[in-house]
Write a protein that holds these residues in place. Structure first.
Motif, PDB file in Angstrom:
ATOM      1  N   PHE A 224      15.791 -38.558  34.201  1.00 18.16           N
ATOM      2  CA  PHE A 224      17.124 -38.345  33.328  1.00 18.16           C
ATOM      3  C   PHE A 224      18.170 -38.848  34.045  1.00 18.16           C
ATOM      4  O   PHE A 224      18.056 -39.133  35.063  1.00 18.16           O
ATOM      5  CB  PHE A 224      17.076 -36.697  33.482  1.00 18.16           C
ATOM      6  CG  PHE A 224      16.280 -35.968  32.160  1.00 18.16           C
ATOM      7  CD1 PHE A 224      15.626 -36.661  31.310  1.00 18.16           C
ATOM      8  CD2 PHE A 224      16.388 -34.575  32.395  1.00 18.16           C
ATOM      9  CE1 PHE A 224      14.852 -35.799  30.324  1.00 18.16           C
ATOM     10  CE2 PHE A 224      15.950 -33.770  30.971  1.00 18.16           C
ATOM     11  CZ  PHE A 224      15.274 -34.289  30.210  1.00 18.16           C
ATOM     12  N   ALA A 225      19.232 -39.057  33.214  1.00 18.18           N
ATOM     13  CA  ALA A 225      20.307 -39.853  33.770  1.00 18.18           C
ATOM     14  C   ALA A 225      20.927 -38.838  34.785  1.00 18.18           C
ATOM     15  O   ALA A 225      21.766 -39.404  35.741  1.00 18.18           O
ATOM     16  CB  ALA A 225      21.173 -40.521  32.710  1.00 18.18           C
ATOM     17  N   THR A 226      21.149 -37.518  34.448  1.00 16.18           N
ATOM     18  CA  THR A 226      21.800 -36.606  35.149  1.00 16.18           C
ATOM     19  C   THR A 226      21.246 -36.303  36.433  1.00 16.18           C
ATOM     20  O   THR A 226      19.833 -36.099  36.295  1.00 16.18           O
ATOM     21  CB  THR A 226      22.072 -35.371  34.309  1.00 16.18           C
ATOM     22  OG1 THR A 226      22.597 -35.757  32.969  1.00 16.18           O
ATOM     23  CG2 THR A 226      22.813 -34.377  34.963  1.00 16.18           C
ATOM     24  N   THR A 227      21.629 -36.303  37.578  1.00 18.41           N
ATOM     25  CA  THR A 227      21.141 -35.692  38.965  1.00 18.41           C
ATOM     26  C   THR A 227      21.957 -34.660  39.275  1.00 18.41           C
ATOM     27  O   THR A 227      23.080 -34.168  39.039  1.00 18.41           O
ATOM     28  CB  THR A 227      21.101 -37.008  39.903  1.00 18.41           C
ATOM     29  OG1 THR A 227      22.469 -37.226  39.959  1.00 18.41           O
ATOM     30  CG2 THR A 227      20.439 -38.138  39.234  1.00 18.41           C
TER      31      THR A 227
ATOM     32  N   GLU B 127      18.839 -32.418  24.081  1.00 20.68           N
ATOM     33  CA  GLU B 127      18.615 -33.878  23.390  1.00 20.68           C
ATOM     34  C   GLU B 127      17.018 -33.908  23.224  1.00 20.68           C
ATOM     35  O   GLU B 127      16.685 -34.588  22.359  1.00 20.68           O
ATOM     36  CB  GLU B 127      19.348 -34.925  23.989  1.00 20.68           C
ATOM     37  CG  GLU B 127      20.868 -34.986  23.417  1.00 20.68           C
ATOM     38  CD  GLU B 127      21.883 -36.161  24.227  1.00 20.68           C
ATOM     39  OE1 GLU B 127      20.957 -37.168  24.634  1.00 20.68           O
ATOM     40  OE2 GLU B 127      22.692 -35.610  24.506  1.00 20.68           O
ATOM     41  N   ARG B 128      16.567 -34.312  24.636  1.00 21.03           N
ATOM     42  CA  ARG B 128      15.080 -34.508  24.362  1.00 21.03           C
ATOM     43  C   ARG B 128      14.225 -33.635  23.850  1.00 21.03           C
ATOM     44  O   ARG B 128      13.350 -33.951  23.268  1.00 21.03           O
ATOM     45  CB  ARG B 128      14.858 -34.586  26.027  1.00 21.03           C
ATOM     46  CG  ARG B 128      13.348 -34.827  26.297  1.00 21.03           C
ATOM     47  CD  ARG B 128      12.839 -36.224  25.838  1.00 21.03           C
ATOM     48  NE  ARG B 128      13.661 -37.385  26.739  1.00 21.03           N
ATOM     49  CZ  ARG B 128      12.897 -37.741  27.765  1.00 21.03           C
ATOM     50  NH1 ARG B 128      11.696 -37.447  28.222  1.00 21.03           N
ATOM     51  NH2 ARG B 128      13.622 -38.693  28.544  1.00 21.03           N
TER      52      ARG B 128
ATOM     53  N   GLU C 276      27.510 -30.911  36.423  1.00 21.24           N
ATOM     54  CA  GLU C 276      26.301 -31.566  36.398  1.00 21.24           C
ATOM     55  C   GLU C 276      24.906 -30.519  35.890  1.00 21.24           C
ATOM     56  O   GLU C 276      24.437 -31.251  34.798  1.00 21.24           O
ATOM     57  CB  GLU C 276      25.824 -32.294  37.711  1.00 21.24           C
ATOM     58  CG  GLU C 276      25.425 -31.520  38.752  1.00 21.24           C
ATOM     59  CD  GLU C 276      25.408 -32.482  40.177  1.00 21.24           C
ATOM     60  OE1 GLU C 276      26.001 -33.476  40.109  1.00 21.24           O
ATOM     61  OE2 GLU C 276      24.854 -31.747  41.176  1.00 21.24           O
ATOM     62  N   LEU C 277      25.141 -29.467  35.912  1.00 15.45           N
ATOM     63  CA  LEU C 277      23.919 -28.551  35.532  1.00 15.45           C
ATOM     64  C   LEU C 277      24.203 -28.598  34.167  1.00 15.45           C
ATOM     65  O   LEU C 277      23.340 -28.569  33.200  1.00 15.45           O
ATOM     66  CB  LEU C 277      23.985 -27.170  36.002  1.00 15.45           C
ATOM     67  CG  LEU C 277      23.655 -27.065  37.452  1.00 15.45           C
ATOM     68  CD1 LEU C 277      23.902 -25.544  38.065  1.00 15.45           C
ATOM     69  CD2 LEU C 277      22.217 -27.021  37.619  1.00 15.45           C
ATOM     70  N   ARG C 278      25.502 -28.392  33.480  1.00 16.75           N
ATOM     71  CA  ARG C 278      25.631 -28.519  32.149  1.00 16.75           C
ATOM     72  C   ARG C 278      25.129 -29.704  31.331  1.00 16.75           C
ATOM     73  O   ARG C 278      24.572 -30.052  30.321  1.00 16.75           O
ATOM     74  CB  ARG C 278      27.142 -28.276  31.620  1.00 16.75           C
ATOM     75  CG  ARG C 278      27.637 -26.779  32.065  1.00 16.75           C
ATOM     76  CD  ARG C 278      28.806 -26.433  31.541  1.00 16.75           C
ATOM     77  NE  ARG C 278      29.145 -25.112  31.923  1.00 16.75           N
ATOM     78  CZ  ARG C 278      30.333 -24.720  32.155  1.00 16.75           C
ATOM     79  NH1 ARG C 278      31.586 -25.407  32.287  1.00 16.75           N
ATOM     80  NH2 ARG C 278      30.528 -23.287  32.261  1.00 16.75           N
ATOM     81  N   GLU C 279      25.638 -31.036  32.116  1.00 20.34           N
ATOM     82  CA  GLU C 279      25.073 -31.942  31.416  1.00 20.34           C
ATOM     83  C   GLU C 279      23.595 -32.362  31.560  1.00 20.34           C
ATOM     84  O   GLU C 279      23.263 -32.766  30.566  1.00 20.34           O
ATOM     85  CB  GLU C 279      25.598 -33.362  32.351  1.00 20.34           C
ATOM     86  CG  GLU C 279      26.851 -33.731  32.069  1.00 20.34           C
ATOM     87  CD  GLU C 279      27.664 -34.629  33.399  1.00 20.34           C
ATOM     88  OE1 GLU C 279      28.923 -34.744  33.237  1.00 20.34           O
ATOM     89  OE2 GLU C 279      26.953 -35.117  34.125  1.00 20.34           O
ATOM     90  N   LEU C 280      23.140 -31.668  32.397  1.00 25.07           N
ATOM     91  CA  LEU C 280      21.545 -31.590  32.206  1.00 25.07           C
ATOM     92  C   LEU C 280      20.856 -30.760  31.143  1.00 25.07           C
ATOM     93  O   LEU C 280      20.167 -31.124  30.332  1.00 25.07           O
ATOM     94  CB  LEU C 280      20.857 -31.111  33.638  1.00 25.07           C
ATOM     95  CG  LEU C 280      19.567 -31.082  34.048  1.00 25.07           C
ATOM     96  CD1 LEU C 280      19.159 -32.610  34.168  1.00 25.07           C
ATOM     97  CD2 LEU C 280      19.020 -30.463  34.986  1.00 25.07           C
TER      98      LEU C 280
END
Ligand SMILES: Nc1ncnc2c1ncn2[C@@H]1O[C@H](COP(=O)(O)OP(=O)(O)O)[C@@H](O)[C@H]1O
Ligand SMILES: [Mg+2]
Length: 299
Positions: free
Chosen positions: A246-249, A289-290, A279-283
């Motif tokens: 994933f792009a988010t780390t 999306e996935r 970043e957790l929200r981005e994840l």
């Protein structure tokens, strides 16, 4: 319902922390989420319930172990819906959200169940499919039809119980520290999963598909806003490999992630650590999306 397993045969890579935060984050966005704790160490369970609540109210009758009861003697599964518990402290936090977060707790003896069922399989290889279908069959039960997503926190092994999780899953998330030893196992895990799915399908008319998988980098050490050089080189190696990350780390942050389980509220809902929460929200967005792209199990 869509079923996601958080899996890695290594321990201490952030599986449980990720499961708790993804579950809470999805629930905050209005999803009905069911968590399953497959690790006899019960870290996920005691991230939401106090050890006393677990020992007194949950262990006697409401755990994943009860889901597997009777499988050794070929007993059919009675409804596992009675195993569900709602953690009070997160429930309070989600008061104003239409979302829901429930959990089926772990049991201390779950690893014994794993060993016992594996012994069964050795003696009765023709029972391969029922022994690996207990979670899949139960999650398809109409009692769970109202849930949007189930997140399964796996133990750090690839035993029979973890294989049950794979057979039930529509998506696999593989948390990994970006260091050589942690990432070394990703390809071997991928291979074992592929072999398992192949064997299952060779023995079953009710075929399963190999779930798509994504790596999530956790405990990333930042210097400025970039991962440190040694981690960056491991990350690029994995980006070039078979399981896309994933792009988010998720950054390394002991001070923020350490205390959360004791309060019973994951970081994403807890109001500590602005960058960590972001970043957790981005994840959560990336996982959502996935999931939009994968078909769930028919209830
Ligand atoms: N991003 C992070 N940064 C720092 N520490 C973390 C992070 N994620 C988890 N931890 C800590 O690392 C330990 C192992 O995490 P855990 O989620 O239990 O891993 P696993 O389930 O893979 O064994 C725990 O003490 C947890 O608080
Ligand atoms: Mg864990």
């Amino acid at each position: 319902m869509q079923v996601v397993s958080i899996i890695n045969h290594k321990g201490g890579v952030g599986k449980t922390t990720l499961t708790a935060n993804l579950g809470a984050g999805l629930a905050a966005r209005g999803k009905k989420v069911l968590l399953l704790d497959l690790d006899s160490q019960a870290s996920l369970t005691v991230s939401f319930f106090t050890p006393t609540e677990w020992a007194e109210q949950l262990l006697p009758a409401r755990t994943i172990k009860h889901w597997f009861d009777g499988l050794d003697t070929g007993e059919a599964l009675s409804t596992p819906a009675g195993l569900v518990a709602t953690p009070r402290r997160v429930h309070e936090k989600l008061r104003r959200s239409p979302g829901q977060l429930d959990l089926i707790p772990a049991h201390r003896d779950l690893s014994d169940v794993d060993t016992m069922l594996a012994a069964q399989l050795l003696m009765n290889p023709e029972r391969f499919v029922p022994l690996h279908s207990r979670l899949r069959a139960g999650l398809g039960h109409e009692a769970f039809a109202d849930y949007d997503v189930a997140l399964i926190d796996c133990a750090p092994n690839f035993g029979l119980v973890a294989r049950n999780a794979v057979a039930a899953s529509d998506l696999l998330l593989i948390p990994t520290k970006p260091d050589y030893l942690s990432t070394n196992g990703i390809d071997s895990l991928g291979l074992k999963i592929a072999q398992f799915v192949e064997e299952f399908n060779a023995r079953s008319d009710d075929r399963i598909t190999r779930p798509p998988a994504a790596v999530i980098f956790t405990m990333v050490q930042l210097s400025g806003d970039r991962p440190i050089e040694t981690q960056r080189s491991v990350m690029s190696r994995i980006e070039a490999g078979n399981v896309a990350p994933f792009a988010t780390t998720i950054r390394d942050s002991k001070a923020v992630y350490g205390p959360a389980p004791e309060y019973g509220v994951p970081v994403i809902l807890g109001g500590t650590g602005r960058a960590q929460t972001r970043e957790l929200r981005e994840l959560v967005s990336e996982v959502t999306e996935r999931l939009d792209g994968v078909e769930g199990m028919a209830a």
